[in-house]
Structures are given as C-alpha cells and as structure tokens.
Design a protein around this motif. Structure first.
Motif: not given
Ligand code: NAD
Length: 361
Positions: A29-35
């Motif tokens: 995916e191109s979106a960022s991810i906040v974990n």
C-alpha cells in the motif's frame, strides 16, 4: 506529525497478526501506517525489526484504553481508517484472569470507538465518507460449531470462554456505535491464524518448539478439537480487502475451509521437524532425533481445558463471492514454512519464550 489523509491507524501492530499486517501494508500500500501498541508481553519489538525504521511506519507506544492518548493520536495523525487488532488474545489466560481481558477487549475497544466517532465527526467531504473502522473479532464468538455446519455471518453470538465473551462484547459495542452514531464500521471474524512470529503459548508454535527441543507436546483432552487454520498472510490480505471494498455495517468471516484436528496438526509438526532437522534443510543449531525415532512419540494428552470448544469452522464463501478473496497458502506449505521459520529464527523465539515465561510468573 503526519497529518496525511492517507494514513492508516492500526492497533496491536506489535503482535502476531498486527506485525504481519504492518509488513504487508508497507509492501503493498502507498499509505503510511501509525501503529498504536502498549507492548504487553504479547507485543515484541523483535517482531517489528524489519519495519521499525521504515519512513511510512510510525510507532506510538500507548494504551487503547487511554482516552486522551487515543484522542491525541487521532488528531495528530488524521487517519483515513482504523484497523483495531489490539487485544488480550490467549484463551488460557482469560480463564485464569478474566478482568484483564475485559479491560482491554471491552473498555479499550469502547474508548477507541468513542474517540473514533468524535474524530470522524470532525471530518468533512470525502475523508468523512471514506472513513472506515474495521474491528477484528474472532470466530470464537460463535461458540462451538456443529459438524458440517460452519458459522455464517448470521450465526448467533454464543461465546464459551472469557476471551470469546470479551470479543463478543466488543462486537456488540461496535454494533451500537454503528446504529447510534452511524460510524462506518465493519467486523471480521477470522479463524485460527498461524505463521511466523506467533507467541509460543499458542498451539502451533508451542508444538514446533517442543518438538525441536525433544520435550513432550501436550494436547488438551483427546486432541480431536478441530480448527480451521488460516495463514496470517492470507488473513492480512483479507483485512486489506475488506477495509478497501467491504460494505460498512457488514460482517465478513475469514477462513481457509480447511479444518484439522489438533492431534493431526501435532503429528504433522513432528514429521516436519523430523524431516527438516534430519535432512539438515533448516539452518539451525539443533541436533536431529536419532533416525527412526519419530517425534510423534512425544505427543501427550492432558486434562481438557474447561469450556473448550470442540470445533470452529467458518463459511468463507461470501468473502470469496462478494470480494473475490481466497486463501493463497495451502496448509501443508504454510505449515512447512512456519516450522522452518521457527527452527531458523532462534533469536526471535528465545525472546518470545522469555516474554511468555515472564507473563506466566
Ligand atoms: N491469532 C489468531 O488466531 C486470531 C484469530 C481470530 C482473531 N484474532 C484477533 O486478532 C487480533 C490480533 O490477534 P494476535 O494473535 O495478533 O494477538 P497478539 O496477542 O499476538 O497481539 C496483541 C497485540 O495487542 C497489543 N495490546 C494488547 N493490549 C493493548 C492495549 N491495551 N493497548 C494497545 N495495545 C495492546 C499487544 O502488545 C500485542 O502487540 C486480536 O484482536 C484477536 O482477538 C486472532
């Protein structure tokens, strides 16, 4: 601060499924991810080793049951969606100490839902229309399945363990948030996952490590309890698909349609460990069992767990027919690769065993 409309918030991303999802997400995916993860014994830094410095991955250490923290994370990172995985997930521990499960799985989910509604209401236009909250529940909320009658999206909630009851309670809260506030919410009920980086308190890694160490593999009762084993990477593909194309208000059951008894799985693991070690196929420091001395001899039966569901089985056809998902990893291959992974990743397994031991003490 990211403040990008194309950020995903995942909770529990240092756990087994969460860390697999983070890896898969960053790859596809191109979106960022906040974990968002508070690193209970089940969250391991080592599971995030490959992604920790990725420019599109942001780790926030915190508790989903902390309202001000969750509100701040949503305001700062402005996610387009939330995948909620964080939970206390081990059934045996829920039998020993149910309240901890209620705190995270019920109160924590309620705090997250509440903050999500408030955040969603601040959005306008396309971001508001496109926002999704995906709750990851479990097939265990339906209780024990009858032979040849898999659970469907309309099966009644009938949880039998404290863990399953807290997951069912989370589902009921989610339903109420959808009805009351019209939060665009989806629920998935995956079957038993397996694969790399699952804590060795769960059946498959526990059996692999016992077989590799030449110590008894203990099975509850007669070992004929059946589970529909789903590779974690197939599960994560389904989560991404449901998030992208699922209908808000819907429930999707995720399963591989491949029920196996625990005894059969334990025997397969013994055979794989025998084979991989005796042929030297796994790059490991362990010694092979003497030839002709199968590790199946190590299988032992112990007293059954109270409330132990006999069978879980889900009907995955709607997910296949509506969204075109199907599992890509056959069980025999997935199990072989998983056994090999545990034999070859001793540093991770040592840390995971220590985490489980600390939680036990
Ligand atoms: N593993 C399976 O077979 C399976 C099957 C169906 C559904 N599920 C569901 O999928 C989800 C993930 O399962 P898993 O096997 O990866 O679990 P896991 O126990 O491996 O990981 C849970 C993660 O949640 C984090 N966490 C726990 N409490 C938290 C809190 N209060 N705040 C923030 N983070 C917290 C932990 O640190 C850990 O990283 C769970 O909701 C579980 O119920 C799992």
């Amino acid at each position: 601060m990211t403040n990008s409309p194309s950020t995903l918030l995942v909770t529990g991303g240092a756990g087994f499924i969460g860390s697999a999802l983070v890896r898969q997400w960053l790859e596809h995916e191109s979106a960022s991810i906040v974990n968002l993860d508070n690193f209970t014994y089940a969250g391991l830094q080592a599971s995030l080793e490959e992604v920790i410095d990725h420019p599109r991955h942001r780790l926030v250490v915190g508790d989903i049951a902390d309202p001000s923290l969750v509100t701040r994370v949503l305001a700062e990172h402005a996610p387009k969606a939330i995948i909620h995985l964080a939970a206390e997930s081990h059934v045996d521990r829920s039998i020993d100490s149910p309240p901890a499960f209620a705190v995270t799985n019920v109160v924590g989910t309620c705090v997250l839902l509440d903050a999500a509604v408030r955040y969603w209401r601040t959005l306008t236009g396309q971001p508001r229309d496109a926002f999704r909250f995906l709750l990851v529940s479990t097939d265990e909320v339906f209780g024990s399945a009858q032979a040849d009658r898999p659970f469907t999206a309309t099966s009644p909630l009938a949880p039998n363990s404290p863990y399953a009851a807290t997951k069912a309670a989370a589902e009921l809260l989610a339903r109420a948030f959808r009805k009351t506030y019209e939060l665009p919410l989806l629920v998935v009920n995956p079957s038993n996952n397996y694969g790399p980086r699952q804590l060795p308190e769960k059946l498959i890694p526990k059996m692999i490590l016992a077989a590799a160490a030449d110590v008894p593999l203990t099975l509850y009762g007669d070992g004929l309890h059946q589970r529909d084993w789903l590779h974690v990477d197939d599960c994560c593909r389904a989560l991404r698909l449901v998030l992208d194309q699922g209908e808000p208000g819907s429930r999707y059951l995720i399963g591989a349609d491949h029920c196996q008894t625990n005894l059969h799985v334990a025997e397969m693991i013994c055979d794989l460990v025998d084979e991989l070690l005796t042929t030297g196929q796994a790059e490991t420091d362990r010694l092979p069992a003497p030839a002709g001395n199968s590790r199946r001899r190590l299988i032992r039966h112990i007293e059954d767990r109270p409330g132990h569901d006999r069978r879980y089985a889900v009907d995955p056809r709607p997910l296949r027919e509506e969204l075109g998902w199907s599992p890509q990893i056959p069980f025999a291959k997935g199990l072989r690769d998983t056994v090999r992974w545990y034999l070859e990743n001793r540093s991770w397994t040592r840390q995971a065993q220590e985490a489980v031991q600390q939680a036990d003490s």
